[in-house]
Design a protein around this motif. Sequence first.
Motif, PDB file in Angstrom:
ATOM      1  N   SER A  99       0.855  -1.183   0.000  1.00 49.96           N
ATOM      2  CA  SER A  99       0.000   0.000   0.000  1.00 49.96           C
ATOM      3  C   SER A  99       0.892   1.235   0.000  1.00 49.96           C
ATOM      4  CB  SER A  99      -0.910   0.007   1.230  1.00 49.96           C
ATOM      5  OG  SER A  99      -1.707   1.182   1.254  1.00 49.96           O
ATOM      6  N   MET A 100       0.716   2.071  -1.018  1.00 47.48           N
ATOM      7  CA  MET A 100       1.536   3.280  -1.154  1.00 47.48           C
ATOM      8  C   MET A 100       0.662   4.509  -1.245  1.00 47.48           C
ATOM      9  SD  MET A 100       4.601   2.501  -3.852  1.00 47.48           S
ATOM     10  CE  MET A 100       5.971   1.412  -3.448  1.00 47.48           C
ATOM     11  N   ARG A 101       1.198   5.620  -0.751  1.00 46.98           N
ATOM     12  CA  ARG A 101       0.673   6.923  -1.126  1.00 46.98           C
ATOM     13  C   ARG A 101       1.714   7.570  -2.036  1.00 46.98           C
ATOM     14  NH1 ARG A 101      -2.503  10.339   3.374  1.00 46.98           N
ATOM     15  NH2 ARG A 101      -3.497  11.093   1.457  1.00 46.98           N
ATOM     16  N   MET A 102       1.245   8.335  -2.983  1.00 47.39           N
ATOM     17  CA  MET A 102       2.107   8.941  -3.994  1.00 47.39           C
ATOM     18  C   MET A 102       1.873  10.440  -3.985  1.00 47.39           C
ATOM     19  SD  MET A 102       1.191   6.086  -6.870  1.00 47.39           S
ATOM     20  CE  MET A 102       1.023   4.367  -6.339  1.00 47.39           C
ATOM     21  N   ALA A 103       2.905  11.210  -4.320  1.00 48.62           N
ATOM     22  CA  ALA A 103       2.788  12.655  -4.164  1.00 48.62           C
ATOM     23  C   ALA A 103       3.401  13.410  -5.329  1.00 48.62           C
ATOM     24  CB  ALA A 103       3.462  13.092  -2.866  1.00 48.62           C
ATOM     25  N   PHE A 104       2.665  14.428  -5.788  1.00 44.21           N
ATOM     26  CA  PHE A 104       3.219  15.437  -6.677  1.00 44.21           C
ATOM     27  C   PHE A 104       3.726  16.585  -5.799  1.00 44.21           C
ATOM     28  CE2 PHE A 104      -0.088  13.298  -9.169  1.00 44.21           C
ATOM     29  CZ  PHE A 104       0.640  12.934 -10.299  1.00 44.21           C
ATOM     30  N   ARG A 105       4.995  16.881  -5.927  1.00 40.07           N
ATOM     31  CA  ARG A 105       5.593  17.975  -5.149  1.00 40.07           C
ATOM     32  C   ARG A 105       6.091  19.056  -6.105  1.00 40.07           C
ATOM     33  NH1 ARG A 105      11.390  17.966  -1.948  1.00 40.07           N
ATOM     34  NH2 ARG A 105      10.991  19.709  -0.500  1.00 40.07           N
ATOM     35  N   TYR A 106       5.425  20.191  -6.115  1.00 39.98           N
ATOM     36  CA  TYR A 106       5.927  21.344  -6.850  1.00 39.98           C
ATOM     37  C   TYR A 106       7.047  21.925  -6.000  1.00 39.98           C
ATOM     38  CZ  TYR A 106       5.759  25.845  -9.378  1.00 39.98           C
ATOM     39  OH  TYR A 106       6.070  26.965 -10.121  1.00 39.98           O
ATOM     40  N   PHE A 107       8.286  21.757  -6.476  1.00 36.28           N
ATOM     41  CA  PHE A 107       9.463  22.020  -5.645  1.00 36.28           C
ATOM     42  C   PHE A 107      10.440  22.914  -6.410  1.00 36.28           C
ATOM     43  CE2 PHE A 107      13.716  20.225  -4.163  1.00 36.28           C
ATOM     44  CZ  PHE A 107      13.779  21.074  -3.057  1.00 36.28           C
ATOM     45  N   VAL A 108      10.480  24.188  -6.013  1.00 34.56           N
ATOM     46  CA  VAL A 108      11.320  25.162  -6.705  1.00 34.56           C
ATOM     47  C   VAL A 108      12.037  26.033  -5.669  1.00 34.56           C
ATOM     48  CG1 VAL A 108      11.419  26.957  -8.464  1.00 34.56           C
ATOM     49  CG2 VAL A 108       9.601  25.240  -8.554  1.00 34.56           C
ATOM     50  N   THR A 109      13.358  26.007  -5.719  1.00 33.69           N
ATOM     51  CA  THR A 109      14.136  26.911  -4.863  1.00 33.69           C
ATOM     52  C   THR A 109      14.237  28.284  -5.534  1.00 33.69           C
ATOM     53  OG1 THR A 109      16.142  26.022  -5.880  1.00 33.69           O
ATOM     54  CG2 THR A 109      15.458  25.074  -3.780  1.00 33.69           C
ATOM     55  N   ASP A 110      14.402  29.308  -4.705  1.00 33.49           N
ATOM     56  CA  ASP A 110      14.414  30.697  -5.173  1.00 33.49           C
ATOM     57  C   ASP A 110      13.198  30.963  -6.048  1.00 33.49           C
ATOM     58  OD1 ASP A 110      15.215  33.323  -5.475  1.00 33.49           O
ATOM     59  OD2 ASP A 110      16.675  32.900  -7.059  1.00 33.49           O
ATOM     60  N   GLY A 111      12.040  30.506  -5.545  1.00 37.19           N
ATOM     61  CA  GLY A 111      10.792  30.685  -6.270  1.00 37.19           C
ATOM     62  C   GLY A 111       9.966  31.801  -5.682  1.00 37.19           C
ATOM     63  N   GLY A 112       8.788  32.027  -6.241  1.00 36.46           N
ATOM     64  CA  GLY A 112       7.883  33.041  -5.745  1.00 36.46           C
ATOM     65  C   GLY A 112       7.870  34.286  -6.605  1.00 36.46           C
ATOM     66  N   PRO A 113       6.976  35.224  -6.307  1.00 39.33           N
ATOM     67  CA  PRO A 113       6.840  36.447  -7.102  1.00 39.33           C
ATOM     68  C   PRO A 113       8.122  37.262  -7.191  1.00 39.33           C
ATOM     69  CG  PRO A 113       5.068  36.283  -5.477  1.00 39.33           C
ATOM     70  CD  PRO A 113       5.999  35.162  -5.202  1.00 39.33           C
ATOM     71  N   ALA A 114       8.945  37.202  -6.154  1.00 41.16           N
ATOM     72  CA  ALA A 114      10.200  37.959  -6.136  1.00 41.16           C
ATOM     73  C   ALA A 114      11.416  37.076  -6.393  1.00 41.16           C
ATOM     74  CB  ALA A 114      10.356  38.678  -4.788  1.00 41.16           C
ATOM     75  N   GLY A 115      11.202  35.799  -6.678  1.00 40.91           N
ATOM     76  CA  GLY A 115      12.304  34.878  -6.898  1.00 40.91           C
ATOM     77  C   GLY A 115      12.718  34.806  -8.358  1.00 40.91           C
TER      78      GLY A 115
END
Length: 305
Positions: free
Chosen positions: A182-198
């Motif tokens: 039995s597994m759970r699976m995940a989509f991870r939106y993963f961005v360093t230096d992200g965001g409106p000012a990144g």
Amino acid sequence: MRKILLILSFTSSLAVYAQVIFNQGFDTFSTLAGAGWTSTNQSSPSGASTWAQGGGTAFSGGGQAGGATSFTLCNFNSVSGAGTISNWLITPPIIVKNGDVISFYTRKGGSSGDFPDRLEFRLSSQGATSVIPSGATDVGSFTNVAISVNPNLTTNTTAVDGYPLTWTQYSYTVSGLAADTSMRMAFRYFVTDGGPAGSNSNIVGVDTFAVTRTTTLAVSETGNQKDFSLYPTIADRELHISLKNNQQITAISIYDMSGKAVQSVKADVIDKSSSIVDVSGLASGNYIINLITKDAKYSSKFIKK
């Protein structure tokens, strides 16, 4: 998404087919929570955005399948100002086995030259007891990175580098399990230096998530298939079957593609060497019908509309 290959011989047959054991098209994002999905924004500093229903001008062509909003998306507002985006969309527990293929489609919104994006697809083998991540760098029990889309945060300068700009399928084949898990699976939106000012992050979409299992179903045959006829092979209400050489049918049974018997016809209603079988009560899909006579057995595939 079911693909079926049937190979018949006079003495034996194998039905090799792909069975979708779990799928999600994200047609209505609001129903996911009730179906056991979890979303959590662990970005730092946390912004207002979470995984949400698809749409908007960045995806003017709509989802990979379905309508204009039939997908899910996540964007740069996951973080406030500039920081590390870690925004998760997690499936309910799904039992998988070695050889299962997990797949999904993803694309970046916008156009070439845009800010780089990254998506991780992670697995937790702890099922219902999986540990949900806490904090921008924490992954909880989702320690297995099965797929990483644009892991180096490459900027799109053309349509073929960085994060894909058109819907693109990614897949992972399950292996190394000691038993069904039995597994759970995940989509991870993963961005360093992200965001409106990144310097990084814009928007990504995900669609047509599926877990597919390939199975081989063996069917024994002892009669010459040339003596057996069945029509139509794509049926709505009735199947017409007959045998040559004065053979008399003694039993008829129908199986789904997992090998489960779903219908049988009593001997006292079978009309000797020919018969009409009512299949109106079957769900749409692919089936195998077996006929037994005193001396032989015959099998054939048909499709119920």
